[in-house]
Design an enzyme around this catalytic site. Structure first.
Site, PDB file in Angstrom:
ATOM      1  N   HIS A 264      -0.943  -0.249 -10.041  1.00 34.63           N
ATOM      2  CA  HIS A 264      -1.585  -1.163  -9.082  1.00 34.63           C
ATOM      3  C   HIS A 264      -2.035  -2.459  -9.781  1.00 34.63           C
ATOM      4  O   HIS A 264      -3.223  -2.773  -9.847  1.00 34.63           O
ATOM      5  CB  HIS A 264      -2.771  -0.471  -8.394  1.00 34.63           C
ATOM      6  CG  HIS A 264      -3.132  -1.112  -7.079  1.00 34.63           C
ATOM      7  ND1 HIS A 264      -3.625  -0.411  -6.005  1.00 34.63           N
ATOM      8  CD2 HIS A 264      -3.071  -2.407  -6.660  1.00 34.63           C
ATOM      9  CE1 HIS A 264      -3.867  -1.238  -4.993  1.00 34.63           C
ATOM     10  NE2 HIS A 264      -3.535  -2.463  -5.372  1.00 34.63           N
TER      11      HIS A 264
ATOM     12  N   ARG B  62       0.850  -1.185   0.000  1.00 37.09           N
ATOM     13  CA  ARG B  62       0.000   0.000   0.000  1.00 37.09           C
ATOM     14  C   ARG B  62       0.891   1.242   0.000  1.00 37.09           C
ATOM     15  O   ARG B  62       1.908   1.289   0.706  1.00 37.09           O
ATOM     16  CB  ARG B  62      -0.902   0.041   1.245  1.00 37.09           C
ATOM     17  CG  ARG B  62      -2.101  -0.897   1.207  1.00 37.09           C
ATOM     18  CD  ARG B  62      -3.135  -0.488   0.143  1.00 37.09           C
ATOM     19  NE  ARG B  62      -4.305  -1.344   0.124  1.00 37.09           N
ATOM     20  CZ  ARG B  62      -4.449  -2.446  -0.626  1.00 37.09           C
ATOM     21  NH1 ARG B  62      -3.470  -2.811  -1.440  1.00 37.09           N
ATOM     22  NH2 ARG B  62      -5.560  -3.151  -0.591  1.00 37.09           N
TER      23      ARG B  62
ATOM     24  N   GLU C 230      -3.961   7.121  -4.894  1.00 35.71           N
ATOM     25  CA  GLU C 230      -4.177   6.656  -6.272  1.00 35.71           C
ATOM     26  C   GLU C 230      -5.442   7.265  -6.857  1.00 35.71           C
ATOM     27  O   GLU C 230      -6.436   7.371  -6.145  1.00 35.71           O
ATOM     28  CB  GLU C 230      -4.294   5.122  -6.270  1.00 35.71           C
ATOM     29  CG  GLU C 230      -3.000   4.456  -5.849  1.00 35.71           C
ATOM     30  CD  GLU C 230      -3.119   2.947  -5.743  1.00 35.71           C
ATOM     31  OE1 GLU C 230      -4.127   2.380  -6.215  1.00 35.71           O
ATOM     32  OE2 GLU C 230      -2.203   2.338  -5.187  1.00 35.71           O
TER      33      GLU C 230
HETATM   34  C1  GLV Z   1      -5.071  -5.200  -3.824  1.00 40.54           C
HETATM   35  O1  GLV Z   1      -4.487  -4.197  -3.648  1.00 40.54           O
HETATM   36  C2  GLV Z   1      -5.471  -6.097  -2.793  1.00 40.54           C
HETATM   37  O2  GLV Z   1      -5.389  -5.746  -1.604  1.00 40.54           O
HETATM   38  O3  GLV Z   1      -5.927  -7.200  -3.132  1.00 40.54           O
END
Ligand code: GLV
Length: 318
Positions: free
Chosen positions: A284, A238, A266
């Site tokens: 991501h 994150r 984001e």
């Molecule tokens: C994506 O970021 C997840 O947490 O699956």
């Protein structure tokens, strides 16, 4: 009939799975994240919501859903977008999608490690620009992986899968984790260190801890300053784990390089980040394979079906 909101178009037709289970499905049939006002409006009267990591399920969203809401199934392993404590107080079950995305996310971390270490994106841009003058002995020299030390911050499922892949590259493994990870120690000779020790000892630092308020910006200017000159910071966890302004400073100085898949706000990037050549920036993509995203969507739907049928959830969190 139980109303179930699916907040995004998903790569698997789980709306039919939910409909077969007797749910009235309301699908927000869009690739983009729903506008907040639309999300709140569509939540009204729901018994369940199948959300993705970009939808904030907080007090306002729970109020909008009303007292009939029984389950929030996040189509993600992380669930920092959900106020889990408040859900628990209101008797709303929260679920996530662990395990099914571990290998895909570990692969993506390695895509970033390799691309950042060997300057793959810089090389690609150079060749396409037409300015590459041809082979030369000192062009785009990168980091040698064989013999380097990989520092894993967070030896959970994904961190462990990333560490496992290092065996093929001939790397030493260090990890920082609240508990010992005997599997890593036995299989890879990995050594457990404090975060500070790991930052000092690693050529590549890869983050694999879930975001919680207490680890917001756990990698700040001080921690970046502990990293070895020339080391790489890889983040597929994150964005808010890293102080992005401090990271931009450290990258500007040229001391370290970074490969990032996640950002604090984001899709916005920290000012200056996009201009830096010593970064590889991905949108991501951690779990983004068709197989994995299909499994995640099905798992989220199966959690909803279980809870609405009065059975225990398969993947509860909190
Ligand atoms: C994506 O970021 C997840 O947490 O699956």
């Amino acid at each position: 009939m139980n109303k179930v909101l699916i907040t995004r178009r998903l790569p698997a037709p789980v709306d039919s799975l939910l409909a077969q289970a007797g749910c009235a499905v309301d699908l927000i049939d869009s690739e983009a994240a729903p506008e907040r006002a639309e999300l709140l409006r569509r939540l009204s009267g729901c018994a369940a919501v199948l959300a993705t990591a970009t939808e904030r399920i907080d007090g306002e969203a729970l109020e909008a859903a009303g007292t009939g809401l029984r389950v929030v199934a996040n189509c993600a392993v992380g669930y920092d977008n959900i106020d889990v404590l408040l859900c628990r107080r209101r008797g709303v079950v929260v679920t996530n999608t662990p395990d099914v995305l571990t290998e895909a996310t570990a692969d993506l971390a390695w895509a970033l490690i390799l691309a950042t270490a060997r300057r793959v994106v810089e090389g690609d841009r150079w060749v396409r620009s037409g300015a590459w003058p041809g082979w030369a002995p000192s062009q785009l020299l990168g980091v040698e992986l064989c013999g380097a030390t990989l520092g894993i911050v967070g030896a959970g499922r994904i961190g462990t899968a990333v560490a496992r892949r290092s065996a093929g590259f001939g790397m030493a493994v260090r990890y920082a984790h609240p508990r010992a990870a005997p599997e890593l120690e036995r299989a890879l000779g990995a050594q457990r260190l404090s975060l500070d020790e790991l930052l000092r000892a690693s050529d590549i630092v890869s983050l694999h801890v879930p975001f919680r308020e207490e680890n917001r910006r756990m990698i700040g200017a001080r921690e970046l300053g502990l990293m070895r000159p020339g080391a790489l910071l890889i983040n597929t966890a994150r964005g808010a784990l890293v102080d992005e302004a401090a990271l931009v400073q450290a990258l500007r100085s040229g001391r370290i390089r970074a490969g990032l898949d996640v950002y604090e706000a984001e899709p916005r990037l920290a000012p200056g980040l996009a201009e830096l050549p010593n970064t590889v920036l991905l949108p991501h993509l951690g779990s983004a394979t068709l197989v994995t995203r299909t499994r995640m969507a099905r798992m989220a739907a199966e959690n909803i079906i279980a809870v609405l049928a009065g059975r225990p959830p398969l993947n509860p969190v909190g």
